[in-house]
Design a protein around this motif. Structure first.
Motif, PDB file in Angstrom:
ATOM      1  N   SER A 131      -3.988  12.878   0.633  1.00  0.00           N
ATOM      2  CA  SER A 131      -5.407  12.518   0.586  1.00  0.00           C
ATOM      3  C   SER A 131      -5.716  11.617  -0.603  1.00  0.00           C
ATOM      4  O   SER A 131      -6.508  10.671  -0.499  1.00  0.00           O
ATOM      5  CB  SER A 131      -6.257  13.790   0.519  1.00  0.00           C
ATOM      6  OG  SER A 131      -5.894  14.580  -0.601  1.00  0.00           O
ATOM      7  N   VAL A 132      -5.074  11.888  -1.743  1.00  0.00           N
ATOM      8  CA  VAL A 132      -5.284  11.063  -2.936  1.00  0.00           C
ATOM      9  C   VAL A 132      -4.660   9.685  -2.738  1.00  0.00           C
ATOM     10  O   VAL A 132      -5.256   8.655  -3.077  1.00  0.00           O
ATOM     11  CB  VAL A 132      -4.697  11.748  -4.182  1.00  0.00           C
ATOM     12  CG1 VAL A 132      -4.844  10.857  -5.407  1.00  0.00           C
ATOM     13  CG2 VAL A 132      -5.369  13.093  -4.413  1.00  0.00           C
ATOM     14  N   LEU A 133      -3.466   9.660  -2.171  1.00  0.00           N
ATOM     15  CA  LEU A 133      -2.795   8.384  -1.927  1.00  0.00           C
ATOM     16  C   LEU A 133      -3.605   7.540  -0.951  1.00  0.00           C
ATOM     17  O   LEU A 133      -3.740   6.324  -1.137  1.00  0.00           O
ATOM     18  CB  LEU A 133      -1.386   8.636  -1.385  1.00  0.00           C
ATOM     19  CG  LEU A 133      -0.505   7.407  -1.181  1.00  0.00           C
ATOM     20  CD1 LEU A 133      -0.326   6.631  -2.485  1.00  0.00           C
ATOM     21  CD2 LEU A 133       0.858   7.803  -0.622  1.00  0.00           C
ATOM     22  N   ARG A 134      -4.160   8.153   0.074  1.00  0.00           N
ATOM     23  CA  ARG A 134      -4.992   7.423   1.041  1.00  0.00           C
ATOM     24  C   ARG A 134      -6.189   6.783   0.335  1.00  0.00           C
ATOM     25  O   ARG A 134      -6.524   5.603   0.576  1.00  0.00           O
ATOM     26  CB  ARG A 134      -5.462   8.380   2.132  1.00  0.00           C
ATOM     27  CG  ARG A 134      -6.570   7.861   3.058  1.00  0.00           C
ATOM     28  CD  ARG A 134      -6.040   6.839   4.045  1.00  0.00           C
ATOM     29  NE  ARG A 134      -7.089   6.357   4.915  1.00  0.00           N
ATOM     30  CZ  ARG A 134      -7.336   6.839   6.146  1.00  0.00           C
ATOM     31  NH1 ARG A 134      -6.597   7.822   6.638  1.00  0.00           N
ATOM     32  NH2 ARG A 134      -8.292   6.339   6.897  1.00  0.00           N
ATOM     33  N   GLU A 135      -6.821   7.522  -0.560  1.00  0.00           N
ATOM     34  CA  GLU A 135      -7.974   6.999  -1.286  1.00  0.00           C
ATOM     35  C   GLU A 135      -7.589   5.796  -2.148  1.00  0.00           C
ATOM     36  O   GLU A 135      -8.305   4.782  -2.185  1.00  0.00           O
ATOM     37  CB  GLU A 135      -8.563   8.106  -2.166  1.00  0.00           C
ATOM     38  CG  GLU A 135      -9.777   7.682  -2.970  1.00  0.00           C
ATOM     39  CD  GLU A 135     -10.262   8.791  -3.896  1.00  0.00           C
ATOM     40  OE1 GLU A 135     -11.022   8.462  -4.833  1.00  0.00           O
ATOM     41  OE2 GLU A 135      -9.869   9.953  -3.704  1.00  0.00           O
ATOM     42  N   LEU A 136      -6.449   5.903  -2.823  1.00  0.00           N
ATOM     43  CA  LEU A 136      -5.996   4.804  -3.678  1.00  0.00           C
ATOM     44  C   LEU A 136      -5.650   3.557  -2.866  1.00  0.00           C
ATOM     45  O   LEU A 136      -5.959   2.432  -3.257  1.00  0.00           O
ATOM     46  CB  LEU A 136      -4.785   5.251  -4.487  1.00  0.00           C
ATOM     47  CG  LEU A 136      -5.034   6.319  -5.557  1.00  0.00           C
ATOM     48  CD1 LEU A 136      -3.721   6.886  -6.065  1.00  0.00           C
ATOM     49  CD2 LEU A 136      -5.849   5.732  -6.709  1.00  0.00           C
ATOM     50  N   ILE A 137      -4.996   3.764  -1.709  1.00  0.00           N
ATOM     51  CA  ILE A 137      -4.628   2.643  -0.851  1.00  0.00           C
ATOM     52  C   ILE A 137      -5.879   1.974  -0.292  1.00  0.00           C
ATOM     53  O   ILE A 137      -6.007   0.739  -0.315  1.00  0.00           O
ATOM     54  CB  ILE A 137      -3.703   3.114   0.284  1.00  0.00           C
ATOM     55  CG1 ILE A 137      -2.332   3.518  -0.279  1.00  0.00           C
ATOM     56  CG2 ILE A 137      -3.546   2.027   1.348  1.00  0.00           C
ATOM     57  CD1 ILE A 137      -1.433   4.193   0.727  1.00  0.00           C
ATOM     58  N   ASP A 138      -6.817   2.770   0.188  1.00  0.00           N
ATOM     59  CA  ASP A 138      -8.043   2.217   0.764  1.00  0.00           C
ATOM     60  C   ASP A 138      -8.822   1.387  -0.259  1.00  0.00           C
ATOM     61  O   ASP A 138      -9.440   0.374   0.092  1.00  0.00           O
ATOM     62  CB  ASP A 138      -8.927   3.344   1.295  1.00  0.00           C
ATOM     63  CG  ASP A 138      -8.413   3.930   2.597  1.00  0.00           C
ATOM     64  OD1 ASP A 138      -7.478   3.340   3.192  1.00  0.00           O
ATOM     65  OD2 ASP A 138      -8.928   4.983   3.024  1.00  0.00           O
ATOM     66  N   ALA A 139      -8.791   1.828  -1.524  1.00  0.00           N
ATOM     67  CA  ALA A 139      -9.552   1.142  -2.560  1.00  0.00           C
ATOM     68  C   ALA A 139      -9.024  -0.265  -2.819  1.00  0.00           C
ATOM     69  O   ALA A 139      -9.754  -1.115  -3.353  1.00  0.00           O
ATOM     70  CB  ALA A 139      -9.532   1.954  -3.850  1.00  0.00           C
ATOM     71  N   GLN A 140      -7.777  -0.543  -2.448  1.00  0.00           N
ATOM     72  CA  GLN A 140      -7.200  -1.874  -2.670  1.00  0.00           C
ATOM     73  C   GLN A 140      -7.689  -2.887  -1.654  1.00  0.00           C
ATOM     74  O   GLN A 140      -7.627  -4.094  -1.895  1.00  0.00           O
ATOM     75  CB  GLN A 140      -5.671  -1.798  -2.661  1.00  0.00           C
ATOM     76  CG  GLN A 140      -5.095  -0.875  -3.706  1.00  0.00           C
ATOM     77  CD  GLN A 140      -5.655  -1.145  -5.084  1.00  0.00           C
ATOM     78  OE1 GLN A 140      -5.534  -2.242  -5.622  1.00  0.00           O
ATOM     79  NE2 GLN A 140      -6.287  -0.138  -5.674  1.00  0.00           N
ATOM     80  N   GLY A 141      -8.107  -2.416  -0.493  1.00  0.00           N
ATOM     81  CA  GLY A 141      -8.699  -3.305   0.493  1.00  0.00           C
ATOM     82  C   GLY A 141      -7.777  -4.353   1.063  1.00  0.00           C
ATOM     83  O   GLY A 141      -8.219  -5.457   1.401  1.00  0.00           O
ATOM     84  N   THR A 142      -6.482  -4.030   1.177  1.00  0.00           N
ATOM     85  CA  THR A 142      -5.537  -4.996   1.750  1.00  0.00           C
ATOM     86  C   THR A 142      -4.571  -4.296   2.693  1.00  0.00           C
ATOM     87  O   THR A 142      -4.024  -3.247   2.351  1.00  0.00           O
ATOM     88  CB  THR A 142      -4.737  -5.718   0.649  1.00  0.00           C
ATOM     89  OG1 THR A 142      -3.689  -6.497   1.262  1.00  0.00           O
ATOM     90  CG2 THR A 142      -4.102  -4.747  -0.335  1.00  0.00           C
ATOM     91  N   PRO A 143      -4.345  -4.857   3.876  1.00  0.00           N
ATOM     92  CA  PRO A 143      -3.377  -4.262   4.812  1.00  0.00           C
ATOM     93  C   PRO A 143      -1.945  -4.399   4.339  1.00  0.00           C
ATOM     94  O   PRO A 143      -1.036  -3.826   4.936  1.00  0.00           O
ATOM     95  CB  PRO A 143      -3.609  -5.038   6.105  1.00  0.00           C
ATOM     96  CG  PRO A 143      -4.187  -6.347   5.667  1.00  0.00           C
ATOM     97  CD  PRO A 143      -5.016  -6.031   4.466  1.00  0.00           C
TER      98      PRO A 143
END
Length: 285
Positions: A185-197
């Protein structure tokens, strides 16, 4: 060619409408007898033969392995090496679509000097460029062991320093999958915050089980951010064991991948044993 489908379950597991076709692959070195005490080693003398061995066993993919040992001698860095990789893939039908950047365990991005960090970022940038040239779509980036992210500030610092590489990766069509020991869940949040596929998650169900985590829960949390999966079995706190002999609940993990709509590869990172081809066939089955 061997193919499998993520299936619906009727034993109380989640039901899914879509059943993506996935490919099954194996990491380099698992089709050769490993050096004593080193299960994770590039097969320097047999890397060419591993293509035909993978094909004979029924694998569709071979994940390239880049280790810190003899790092710059890896065939990936030379144009002649890339040409040979392409030729072997074409001849055997075994595609190299992903790479495990194991070298970054020895060359971490955090808790190092500025010079060491700059060198790690430069190495990642060059690796993304070479991966694109080789037709590799996913780079598994291990952020574990000495390079593990201990808190959110450290994670944000890491993501900031690799941001220019993510821009290049997006331009080149390469996705970087973070293999991390932090909660899904934490990793998902960090990845989403970068805004890049160009940035995603690379799951390792065996490592998660060894840490006492729930691989299926991490998969559910990460969902569509998953760009690759390493398959191995481990007991809690223990080393890798043959599939089915550890603590990974594979039924729940497969169902979670199906719900996520995962359609990439499952890469076996399984013990080679004394007879690597027989072990690999058994693990594939």
């Amino acid at each position: 060619r061997h193919q499998t489908r993520l299936s619906k379950r009727s034993r109380g597991h989640a039901q899914v409408a879509a059943r993506p076709v996935i490919s099954i692959g194996i990491m380099q070195g698992r089709l050769s007898v490993p050096p004593a005490g080193r299960p994770q080693a590039f097969p320097w003398t047999t890397w060419r033969e591993e293509f035909s061995r993978a094909s004979a066993c029924g694998f569709q993919r071979l994940e390239w392995l880049l280790t810190a040992d003899r790092l710059l001698e890896n065939p990936l860095w030379s144009d002649a090496g890339l040409a040979e990789i392409r030729a072997l893939a074409s001849a055997t039908g075994v595609r190299v679509a992903s790479l495990c950047a194991d070298c970054f365990i020895a060359h971490p991005f955090v808790r190092v000097s500025e010079a060491e960090r700059a060198n790690a970022v430069d190495l990642l940038a060059r690796l993304v460029d070479r991966s694109a040239a080789a037709g590799i779509e996913v780079v598994a980036l291990p952020i574990i062991e000495s390079g593990s992210l201990r808190d959110r500030d450290e994670a944000l610092e890491f993501l900031q320093v690799i941001r220019p590489v993510l821009v290049d990766a997006g331009r080149l069509g390469v996705r970087i999958g973070l293999e991390s020991d932090i909660a899904g869940s934490v990793l998902r949040e960090l990845i989403d915050a970068q805004g890049t596929p160009a940035l995603g998650a690379y799951c390792d169900v065996g490592n998660a089980a060894a840490m006492g985590a729930d691989p299926a829960a991490d998969i559910r949390a990460l969902g569509p951010r998953i760009v690759g999966v390493h398959v191995k079995d481990r007991r809690r706190g223990g080393v890798s064991v043959p599939l089915g002999e550890g603590d990974v609940n594979f039924a729940e993990s497969v169902d979670a991948l199906a719900v996520a709509g995962y359609g990439g590869s499952l890469i076996l990172e399984t013990p080679a044993g004394s007879d690597p081809k027989e072990s690999s066939r058994r693990h594939l089955t």
